[in-house]
Design a protein around this motif. Structure first.
Motif, PDB file in Angstrom:
ATOM      1  N   LEU A  84       0.819  -1.215   0.000  1.00  0.00           N
ATOM      2  CA  LEU A  84       0.000   0.000   0.000  1.00  0.00           C
ATOM      3  C   LEU A  84       0.852   1.263   0.000  1.00  0.00           C
ATOM      4  N   LYS A  85       2.166   1.078  -0.087  1.00  0.00           N
ATOM      5  CA  LYS A  85       3.142   2.173  -0.115  1.00  0.00           C
ATOM      6  C   LYS A  85       3.067   3.029   1.146  1.00  0.00           C
ATOM      7  N   GLU A  86       2.766   2.358   2.261  1.00  0.00           N
ATOM      8  CA  GLU A  86       2.811   3.030   3.546  1.00  0.00           C
ATOM      9  C   GLU A  86       4.239   2.977   4.079  1.00  0.00           C
ATOM     10  N   LYS A  87       4.571   3.906   4.943  1.00  0.00           N
ATOM     11  CA  LYS A  87       5.921   3.978   5.481  1.00  0.00           C
ATOM     12  C   LYS A  87       6.228   2.751   6.327  1.00  0.00           C
ATOM     13  N   TYR A  88       7.373   2.105   6.027  1.00  0.00           N
ATOM     14  CA  TYR A  88       7.792   0.941   6.805  1.00  0.00           C
ATOM     15  C   TYR A  88       9.309   0.778   6.693  1.00  0.00           C
ATOM     16  N   ASP A  89       9.889   0.239   7.749  1.00  0.00           N
ATOM     17  CA  ASP A  89      11.342   0.034   7.810  1.00  0.00           C
ATOM     18  C   ASP A  89      11.725  -1.134   6.885  1.00  0.00           C
ATOM     19  N   THR A  90      12.386  -0.805   5.771  1.00  0.00           N
ATOM     20  CA  THR A  90      12.755  -1.838   4.793  1.00  0.00           C
ATOM     21  C   THR A  90      13.686  -2.879   5.407  1.00  0.00           C
ATOM     22  N   ALA A  91      14.659  -2.426   6.191  1.00  0.00           N
ATOM     23  CA  ALA A  91      15.607  -3.355   6.822  1.00  0.00           C
ATOM     24  C   ALA A  91      14.876  -4.332   7.734  1.00  0.00           C
ATOM     25  N   ALA A  92      13.904  -3.821   8.498  1.00  0.00           N
ATOM     26  CA  ALA A  92      13.139  -4.685   9.400  1.00  0.00           C
ATOM     27  C   ALA A  92      12.363  -5.735   8.612  1.00  0.00           C
ATOM     28  N   PHE A  93      11.852  -5.349   7.445  1.00  0.00           N
ATOM     29  CA  PHE A  93      11.113  -6.275   6.596  1.00  0.00           C
ATOM     30  C   PHE A  93      12.012  -7.430   6.141  1.00  0.00           C
ATOM     31  N   PHE A  94      13.194  -7.096   5.642  1.00  0.00           N
ATOM     32  CA  PHE A  94      14.117  -8.141   5.203  1.00  0.00           C
ATOM     33  C   PHE A  94      14.587  -9.006   6.381  1.00  0.00           C
ATOM     34  N   THR A 144      21.240  -7.589  -1.491  1.00  0.00           N
ATOM     35  CA  THR A 144      21.570  -6.461  -2.369  1.00  0.00           C
ATOM     36  C   THR A 144      21.247  -5.131  -1.688  1.00  0.00           C
ATOM     37  N   TYR A 145      20.196  -5.122  -0.854  1.00  0.00           N
ATOM     38  CA  TYR A 145      19.849  -3.898  -0.104  1.00  0.00           C
ATOM     39  C   TYR A 145      21.015  -3.483   0.786  1.00  0.00           C
ATOM     40  N   TYR A 146      21.590  -4.434   1.485  1.00  0.00           N
ATOM     41  CA  TYR A 146      22.686  -4.099   2.404  1.00  0.00           C
ATOM     42  C   TYR A 146      23.980  -3.790   1.655  1.00  0.00           C
ATOM     43  N   VAL A 147      24.193  -4.416   0.505  1.00  0.00           N
ATOM     44  CA  VAL A 147      25.381  -4.092  -0.296  1.00  0.00           C
ATOM     45  C   VAL A 147      25.318  -2.630  -0.733  1.00  0.00           C
ATOM     46  N   LYS A 149      24.006  -0.321   0.822  1.00  0.00           N
ATOM     47  CA  LYS A 149      24.254   0.475   2.026  1.00  0.00           C
ATOM     48  C   LYS A 149      25.704   0.331   2.503  1.00  0.00           C
ATOM     49  N   ASN A 150      26.509  -0.427   1.754  1.00  0.00           N
ATOM     50  CA  ASN A 150      27.899  -0.732   2.137  1.00  0.00           C
ATOM     51  C   ASN A 150      27.991  -1.476   3.471  1.00  0.00           C
ATOM     52  N   ASN A 151      26.917  -2.163   3.819  1.00  0.00           N
ATOM     53  CA  ASN A 151      26.930  -3.014   5.016  1.00  0.00           C
ATOM     54  C   ASN A 151      27.195  -4.443   4.536  1.00  0.00           C
ATOM     55  N   PHE A 152      28.469  -4.745   4.346  1.00  0.00           N
ATOM     56  CA  PHE A 152      28.836  -6.000   3.693  1.00  0.00           C
ATOM     57  C   PHE A 152      28.693  -7.206   4.614  1.00  0.00           C
ATOM     58  N   ALA A 153      28.776  -6.992   5.914  1.00  0.00           N
ATOM     59  CA  ALA A 153      28.580  -8.100   6.858  1.00  0.00           C
ATOM     60  C   ALA A 153      27.138  -8.593   6.810  1.00  0.00           C
ATOM     61  N   LEU A 197      35.018  -7.256   3.015  1.00  0.00           N
ATOM     62  CA  LEU A 197      35.260  -7.406   4.450  1.00  0.00           C
ATOM     63  C   LEU A 197      36.706  -7.814   4.746  1.00  0.00           C
ATOM     64  N   GLN A 198      37.464  -8.098   3.675  1.00  0.00           N
ATOM     65  CA  GLN A 198      38.851  -8.561   3.789  1.00  0.00           C
ATOM     66  C   GLN A 198      38.948  -9.822   4.658  1.00  0.00           C
ATOM     67  N   ASP A 199      37.973 -10.685   4.454  1.00  0.00           N
ATOM     68  CA  ASP A 199      37.932 -11.960   5.173  1.00  0.00           C
ATOM     69  C   ASP A 199      38.146 -13.072   4.147  1.00  0.00           C
ATOM     70  N   PRO A 200      39.332 -13.666   4.098  1.00  0.00           N
ATOM     71  CA  PRO A 200      39.607 -14.662   3.053  1.00  0.00           C
ATOM     72  C   PRO A 200      38.731 -15.899   3.134  1.00  0.00           C
ATOM     73  N   ASP A 201      38.368 -16.320   4.342  1.00  0.00           N
ATOM     74  CA  ASP A 201      37.511 -17.504   4.474  1.00  0.00           C
ATOM     75  C   ASP A 201      36.134 -17.254   3.872  1.00  0.00           C
ATOM     76  N   LEU A 202      35.559 -16.086   4.163  1.00  0.00           N
ATOM     77  CA  LEU A 202      34.254 -15.745   3.590  1.00  0.00           C
ATOM     78  C   LEU A 202      34.360 -15.553   2.078  1.00  0.00           C
ATOM     79  N   THR A 203      35.463 -14.978   1.634  1.00  0.00           N
ATOM     80  CA  THR A 203      35.661 -14.747   0.201  1.00  0.00           C
ATOM     81  C   THR A 203      35.672 -16.063  -0.568  1.00  0.00           C
ATOM     82  N   LEU A 204      36.296 -17.076  -0.002  1.00  0.00           N
ATOM     83  CA  LEU A 204      36.473 -18.345  -0.710  1.00  0.00           C
ATOM     84  C   LEU A 204      35.298 -19.306  -0.550  1.00  0.00           C
TER      85      LEU A 204
END
Length: 400
Positions: A84-94, A144-147, A149-153, A197-204
């Motif tokens: 309905l395009k009402e205001k809502y916290d997108t992060a909370a939804f995800f 993709t939403y967090y990417v 936002k540069n919130n890579f974790a 994140l410069q985390d090699p384990d996560l990268t691989l």
């Protein structure tokens, strides 16, 4: 101990056991009422999470099942507001989507446990899997939403949830590993997040899946190279550089690093080999030409080095290393003649070699005037042997 005392202790023990059970039932009933009304759902969820703080309750499927239903209702309400395009916290939804997956996976683990007779009866899998299958794309979009936002974790966590679902028994019937075409793309973004994140384990972790996402495969190889460097796994680093060069020879990451490695290790045959490979792809690429020029110089194949270096200059006269290499070839050939003795016999040829070296080393000086350590000793030799007194005196002063 008397029989009467035993009976009293038994009654007390039974009463003590009944107290938490009664409190648990009360909280479950209270949460169920809130769920039916569709109100105070955050409070209802809090009742469930509080119950699960007690280790005794952590195997109680009813608590997880009710918790799942409460969060699902929260999700439906949030989804309606967004529609309905009402205001809502997108992060909370995800985050609610991710929470539903976490709850369902825990419940499925409990659901798979056999009863006392060794039987497994899956009470929740089918309905929960059907619900979450519809919601699963939100894990990808949450990532993709967090990417963005540069919130890579957080981004990595969402992509990991999306990818790991393909291996979970809960979703066996959907066969995501073979039917989900989005998996490689999600794996790429997870790999990218690990890299950032410069985390090699996560990268691989998902890199091999990510390689199937062809539009970004060269970047995946680059991220793997950097992860292996962080882990100090030289063999894996070099092999991935080679793979990158074979598959993407003109991508500017792989060739220079592999060439630098071979040069540092004095593996000039290998350097020449990869240079020739690159030139088969692009015969005018300066990086490939320069690597070949250096390899030929180090292999003392001077005439070939002069020829390839002149090709470079014809394409771009400002390539300083090409001028330096040509001059060095002529100077090295002159040195070889000098070492044979009989200077009078070779005088004309020596003068010819020094004269040939002169314009190229002077051009190198013009292009890189601060690199005195390279051009000054060379010009000193050239001017001395050509009897160029004025120029020799200038260089002599510079070198003092």
């Amino acid at each position: 101990m008397t029989t009467t005392r035993i009976i009293i202790l038994t009654i007390i023990g039974t009463w003590l056991l009944a107290v938490p059970s009664s409190a648990q039932k009360k909280q479950l009933d209270e949460a169920s009422v809130m769920l039916k009304s569709g109100k105070n759902l955050d409070k209802a969820e809090k009742l469930m999470t509080n119950l699960l703080k007690d280790s005794v309750n952590r195997t109680n499927q009813k608590i997880y099942a009710l918790w799942f239903d409460i969060v699902e209702e929260q999700y439906e309400q949030a989804n309606e507001k967004l529609y309905l395009k009402e205001k809502y916290d997108t992060a909370a939804f995800f985050n609610m989507t991710r929470r539903l997956f976490d709850i369902a996976l825990t419940l499925d683990t409990l659901d798979m446990k056999p009863d006392k007779k060794g039987r497994v009866k899956l009470n929740y899998r089918k309905s929960n899997a059907e619900t979450l299958h519809q919601l699963r794309p939100n894990l990808y979009y949450g990532g993709t939403y967090y990417v963005k936002k540069n919130n890579f974790a957080q981004g990595y966590d969402f992509f990991a949830h999306y990818l790991d679902a393909a291996q979970q028994p809960l979703f066996t019937s959907y066969k995501y590993a073979t039917t989900d075409s989005v998996l490689p793309r999600a794996a790429y973004w997870a790999t990218y997040c690990g890299y950032r994140l410069q985390d090699p384990d996560l990268t691989l972790r998902y890199a091999q899946i990510a390689m199937a996402y062809k539009p970004r495969a060269q970047y995946v190889l680059q991220y793997q190279c950097e992860a292996y460097q962080q882990q100090k796994r030289e063999a894996a680093y070099l092999e991935t550089l080679r793979e990158g060069l074979r598959s993407y020879p003109e991508y500017q990451y792989f060739f220079p690093r592999l060439a630098d490695y071979y040069k540092a290790q004095n593996e000039n045959d290998s350097l020449l080999m990869i240079a020739d490979y690159g030139l088969q792809v692009n015969s005018k690429e300066p990086l490939f030409l320069l690597a070949k020029s250096i390899a030929l110089l180090n292999l003392e194949r001077y005439d070939e080095c002069v020829s390839i270096s002149k090709e470079m200059i014809a394409l771009n006269d400002s390539l300083s290393e090409a001028h330096f290499n040509i001059a060095t070839c002529y100077l090295n050939q002159a040195l070889e003649l000098e070492q044979k003795g009989e200077p009078r016999k070779h005088r004309a040829e020596l003068r010819k070699l020094y004269a040939a070296a002169r314009p190229y080393m002077e051009k190198y000086r013009t292009l890189l005037p601060d690199d005195k350590k390279r051009w000054a000793p060379a010009l000193y030799r050239i001017y001395l042997n050509l009897n160029m007194g004025k120029q020799f005196e200038e260089i002599d002063r510079l070198m003092r």
